[in-house]
Scaffold this motif. Structure first.
Motif, PDB file in Angstrom:
ATOM      1  N   MET A 269       0.832  -1.184   0.000  1.00 47.47           N
ATOM      2  CA  MET A 269       0.000   0.000   0.000  1.00 47.47           C
ATOM      3  C   MET A 269       0.874   1.243   0.000  1.00 47.47           C
ATOM      4  N   LYS A 270       0.270   2.375  -0.362  1.00 46.65           N
ATOM      5  CA  LYS A 270       0.980   3.646  -0.383  1.00 46.65           C
ATOM      6  C   LYS A 270       0.279   4.646   0.535  1.00 46.65           C
ATOM      7  N   MET A 271       1.069   5.339   1.358  1.00 44.98           N
ATOM      8  CA  MET A 271       0.565   6.396   2.231  1.00 44.98           C
ATOM      9  C   MET A 271       1.173   7.719   1.802  1.00 44.98           C
TER      10      MET A 271
ATOM     11  N   ILE B 142       4.947   9.424  14.441  1.00 45.00           N
ATOM     12  CA  ILE B 142       3.617   8.816  14.352  1.00 45.00           C
ATOM     13  C   ILE B 142       3.506   7.920  13.117  1.00 45.00           C
ATOM     14  N   ALA B 143       3.667   8.490  11.937  1.00 41.35           N
ATOM     15  CA  ALA B 143       3.432   7.714  10.712  1.00 41.35           C
ATOM     16  C   ALA B 143       4.420   6.565  10.547  1.00 41.35           C
ATOM     17  N   LYS B 144       5.700   6.850  10.672  1.00 45.53           N
ATOM     18  CA  LYS B 144       6.707   5.810  10.446  1.00 45.53           C
ATOM     19  C   LYS B 144       6.629   4.669  11.467  1.00 45.53           C
TER      20      LYS B 144
ATOM     21  N   ILE C 132       3.576  -0.715   3.862  1.00 45.93           N
ATOM     22  CA  ILE C 132       3.158   0.617   3.422  1.00 45.93           C
ATOM     23  C   ILE C 132       4.373   1.432   3.006  1.00 45.93           C
ATOM     24  N   ALA C 133       4.346   1.963   1.784  1.00 46.64           N
ATOM     25  CA  ALA C 133       5.375   2.880   1.293  1.00 46.64           C
ATOM     26  C   ALA C 133       4.907   4.310   1.535  1.00 46.64           C
ATOM     27  N   LEU C 134       5.810   5.150   2.030  1.00 45.12           N
ATOM     28  CA  LEU C 134       5.447   6.492   2.479  1.00 45.12           C
ATOM     29  C   LEU C 134       5.972   7.569   1.529  1.00 45.12           C
TER      30      LEU C 134
ATOM     31  N   PRO D 126       6.351  16.912   5.886  1.00 42.75           N
ATOM     32  CA  PRO D 126       7.601  16.401   5.318  1.00 42.75           C
ATOM     33  C   PRO D 126       8.024  15.088   5.991  1.00 42.75           C
ATOM     34  N   LEU D 127       8.766  14.269   5.254  1.00 45.11           N
ATOM     35  CA  LEU D 127       9.119  12.946   5.753  1.00 45.11           C
ATOM     36  C   LEU D 127      10.060  12.989   6.957  1.00 45.11           C
TER      37      LEU D 127
END
Length: 301
Positions: A1-3, A17-19, A35-37, A8-9
């Motif tokens: 999946m892609k997020m 949070i996201a990573k 999941i690819a960010l 900014p990364l």
């Protein structure tokens, strides 16, 4: 999946949070969900909602004010008391999720970035009331009623644009969360941080509803379990990060300025009323229903 992330990364929200969430979901699902960010360089912050609706990306990590042109129900979380478990048991998260399902998205998690959420940063100190009289202050739509009530002119812009705007005097100050100003190096272009702090920040992780429905029951359960853990963990984590960041900003030369008492005493009320005003103006029926639910639970004015 892609997020796709609205931040900014290398920004604190993405890093903290996201990573970690992506890593924990991969582990919890035994690698079945990876999941690819991507960040705002792939799709600009304010334009990410529709690509996730369309399934170009399967997940969205954002602040709901960034898609307030479509719906403002999600941003109302910032006017609801920070208590992750109570938000769940009172039906707050389920209500917001049901609203977003109408837009083709599933609300996965709504982590708060600390017990308190926001402060202002200014090029010049506050010397009078109202504190923002004659100033242009950056803030997403959630802040606009509050900025106007404090005498300022609100300016809407993404976080990555604020440094240059402060540097060039396009804006006189900016509203932001209690973490992130150091990452953006605002201490180089805005000398003052403002007290008191106020409100709370509720970032959100969404998934395209069709993608969510395509997962197995086992994987959906695993993701929901990790979402609950994330909401609880982020609260304490960001309280600590906010404390560290303020210490660092002081070392980097930032100086405290403060609203005069007549303004400081009404910040919380201005914030909550302003957030609800934005939500109701855009998404009247569902926003009013959410406020009634939160009031019943004693979590908002």
């Amino acid at each position: 999946m892609k997020m796709v992330s609205g931040f900014p990364l290398n920004f604190t929200y993405t890093e903290e949070i996201a990573k970690p969430f992506i890593a924990k979901v991969k582990t919890a699902t035994a690698g079945r969900v990876s999941i690819a960010l991507s960040g705002p360089d792939a799709v600009p912050t304010f334009e990410q909602f529709q690509p996730v609706q369309a399934g170009v990306f399967q997940l969205l990590f954002t602040h709901p004010a960034y898609h307030s042109g479509t719906t403002a129900v999600g941003l109302a979380i910032d006017a609801i008391a920070v208590d992750p478990e109570k938000r769940r048991t009172a039906g707050i998260i389920d209500y917001i999720d049901a609203h977003y399902r109408k837009h083709g998205l599933k609300l996965i998690a709504a982590p708060a970035t600390g017990s308190k959420g926001f402060r202002y940063f200014l090029r010049e100190p506050i010397t009078k009331s109202p504190g923002f009289e004659g100033r242009k202050v950056r803030g997403t739509v959630s802040y606009h009623p509050m900025i106007r009530a404090l005498g300022g002119a609100p300016v809407n812009m993404a976080g990555g644009e604020i440094y240059t705007a402060l540097q060039k005097g396009v804006i006189d100050g900016a509203a932001w969360g209690l973490t992130g100003a150091k990452d953006f190096k605002w201490y180089e272009v805005a000398k003052y941080y403002v007290d008191p702090v106020f409100g709370q920040v509720g970032v959100m992780i969404f998934m395209n509803l069709q993608a969510w429905n395509g997962l197995s029951k086992e994987d959906r359960a695993a993701i929901e379990a990790e979402a609950r853990k994330l909401e609880i963990a982020s609260l304490a984590r960001y309280d600590e990060l906010a404390k560290r960041e303020l210490e660092d900003l002081k070392k980097l030369g930032m100086i405290q300025t403060a609203f005069l008492p007549q303004d400081a005493s009404r910040l919380e009320a201005l914030w909550e009323e302003g957030v609800w005003q934005v939500a109701v103006d855009k998404s009247k029926v569902d926003a009013e229903g959410l406020r009634a639910l939160a009031r019943k639970a004693g979590m908002t004015r």
